[in-house]
Design a protein around this motif. Sequence first.
Motif, PDB file in Angstrom:
ATOM      1  N   VAL A 108       0.831  -1.203   0.000  1.00  0.00           N
ATOM      2  CA  VAL A 108       0.000   0.000   0.000  1.00  0.00           C
ATOM      3  C   VAL A 108       0.869   1.257   0.000  1.00  0.00           C
ATOM      4  CG1 VAL A 108      -1.659   1.354   1.350  1.00  0.00           C
ATOM      5  CG2 VAL A 108      -1.988  -1.113   1.092  1.00  0.00           C
ATOM      6  N   ASP A 122       1.861   1.844  -4.267  1.00  0.00           N
ATOM      7  CA  ASP A 122       0.707   2.672  -4.617  1.00  0.00           C
ATOM      8  C   ASP A 122      -0.533   1.824  -4.886  1.00  0.00           C
ATOM      9  OD1 ASP A 122      -0.552   5.108  -4.966  1.00  0.00           O
ATOM     10  OD2 ASP A 122      -0.181   5.165  -7.122  1.00  0.00           O
ATOM     11  N   MET A 123      -0.740   0.816  -4.035  1.00  0.00           N
ATOM     12  CA  MET A 123      -1.920  -0.035  -4.155  1.00  0.00           C
ATOM     13  C   MET A 123      -2.949   0.343  -3.104  1.00  0.00           C
ATOM     14  SD  MET A 123      -0.468  -3.923  -4.698  1.00  0.00           S
ATOM     15  CE  MET A 123       0.535  -4.386  -6.099  1.00  0.00           C
ATOM     16  N   THR A 124      -4.191   0.008  -3.377  1.00  0.00           N
ATOM     17  CA  THR A 124      -5.203   0.080  -2.332  1.00  0.00           C
ATOM     18  C   THR A 124      -5.068  -1.178  -1.473  1.00  0.00           C
ATOM     19  OG1 THR A 124      -6.866  -1.107  -3.633  1.00  0.00           O
ATOM     20  CG2 THR A 124      -6.743   1.300  -3.901  1.00  0.00           C
ATOM     21  N   TRP A 125      -5.729  -1.192  -0.318  1.00  0.00           N
ATOM     22  CA  TRP A 125      -5.667  -2.380   0.523  1.00  0.00           C
ATOM     23  C   TRP A 125      -6.301  -3.579  -0.182  1.00  0.00           C
ATOM     24  CZ3 TRP A 125      -2.903  -3.564   4.642  1.00  0.00           C
ATOM     25  CH2 TRP A 125      -2.337  -2.528   5.385  1.00  0.00           C
ATOM     26  N   GLN A 172      -6.276  -4.159  -3.440  1.00  0.00           N
ATOM     27  CA  GLN A 172      -5.289  -4.636  -4.414  1.00  0.00           C
ATOM     28  C   GLN A 172      -4.152  -5.369  -3.724  1.00  0.00           C
ATOM     29  OE1 GLN A 172      -4.510  -0.784  -6.155  1.00  0.00           O
ATOM     30  NE2 GLN A 172      -5.712  -1.246  -8.002  1.00  0.00           N
ATOM     31  N   ALA A 173      -3.720  -4.844  -2.589  1.00  0.00           N
ATOM     32  CA  ALA A 173      -2.647  -5.500  -1.841  1.00  0.00           C
ATOM     33  C   ALA A 173      -3.089  -6.875  -1.361  1.00  0.00           C
ATOM     34  CB  ALA A 173      -2.232  -4.629  -0.659  1.00  0.00           C
TER      35      ALA A 173
END
Length: 207
Positions: free
Chosen positions: A144, A148-151, A153-154
């Motif tokens: 995250v 630069d990921m959202t939770w 996506q992570a």
Amino acid sequence: MARRPRSTSTDLALVAAFAALVAVAAILPAISVAGPVPITLQTLAVLLCGAVLGARRGFLAVLLYIVVGAAGLPVFSGGAGGLGVLAGPSAGYLIGFPLAAAMCGFIVERLPRRLGATSIPAVFVAGLLSSALFIHTCGMAGLVLRADMTWAQAFDTDKIFWIGDVLKNVLMALVATAVHRAFPTLLHRQLAAAPRGAGAQQTHVGA
């Protein structure tokens, strides 16, 4: 019966040897998956440090590995090294490694006498719980913050590692329990000392 002081040189040798084991597991060929973090045998080696050496020495072994890698030696996954790795997307997993080793060792040291460090299911659960709580959680946080990921996506990226993590913890438990059967005094747990003059003695369990 008083406990014999554990040799400091032996502790240092074990810490160094297991730090080297983590490094070897890291630089073995990795499996590339969708996402910025490859699958390696590091998790197995990290949790083995805790399960075999205990919380303190396991934590120090993995911490030594990270310090050596941060200093520039190519011991991270893919032969990478240097502080730049700690700023990359896999930084969260690296931060979680020593914490997971410490927790795994903490649990194994305190297993009930009837289970002990030779119980494969108990050591497996200790490893899996430690991995879930620290490696996966810190790893997702790193994705995250650094990728630069959202939770969400992570989470999607991290869940790829779950099946492999279960299999690696099974192997870790098999190896760790075999080591403890061969060296039953490798782990020591010191119980609370009895009051002086009471005629009681300290009890120590070799798990």
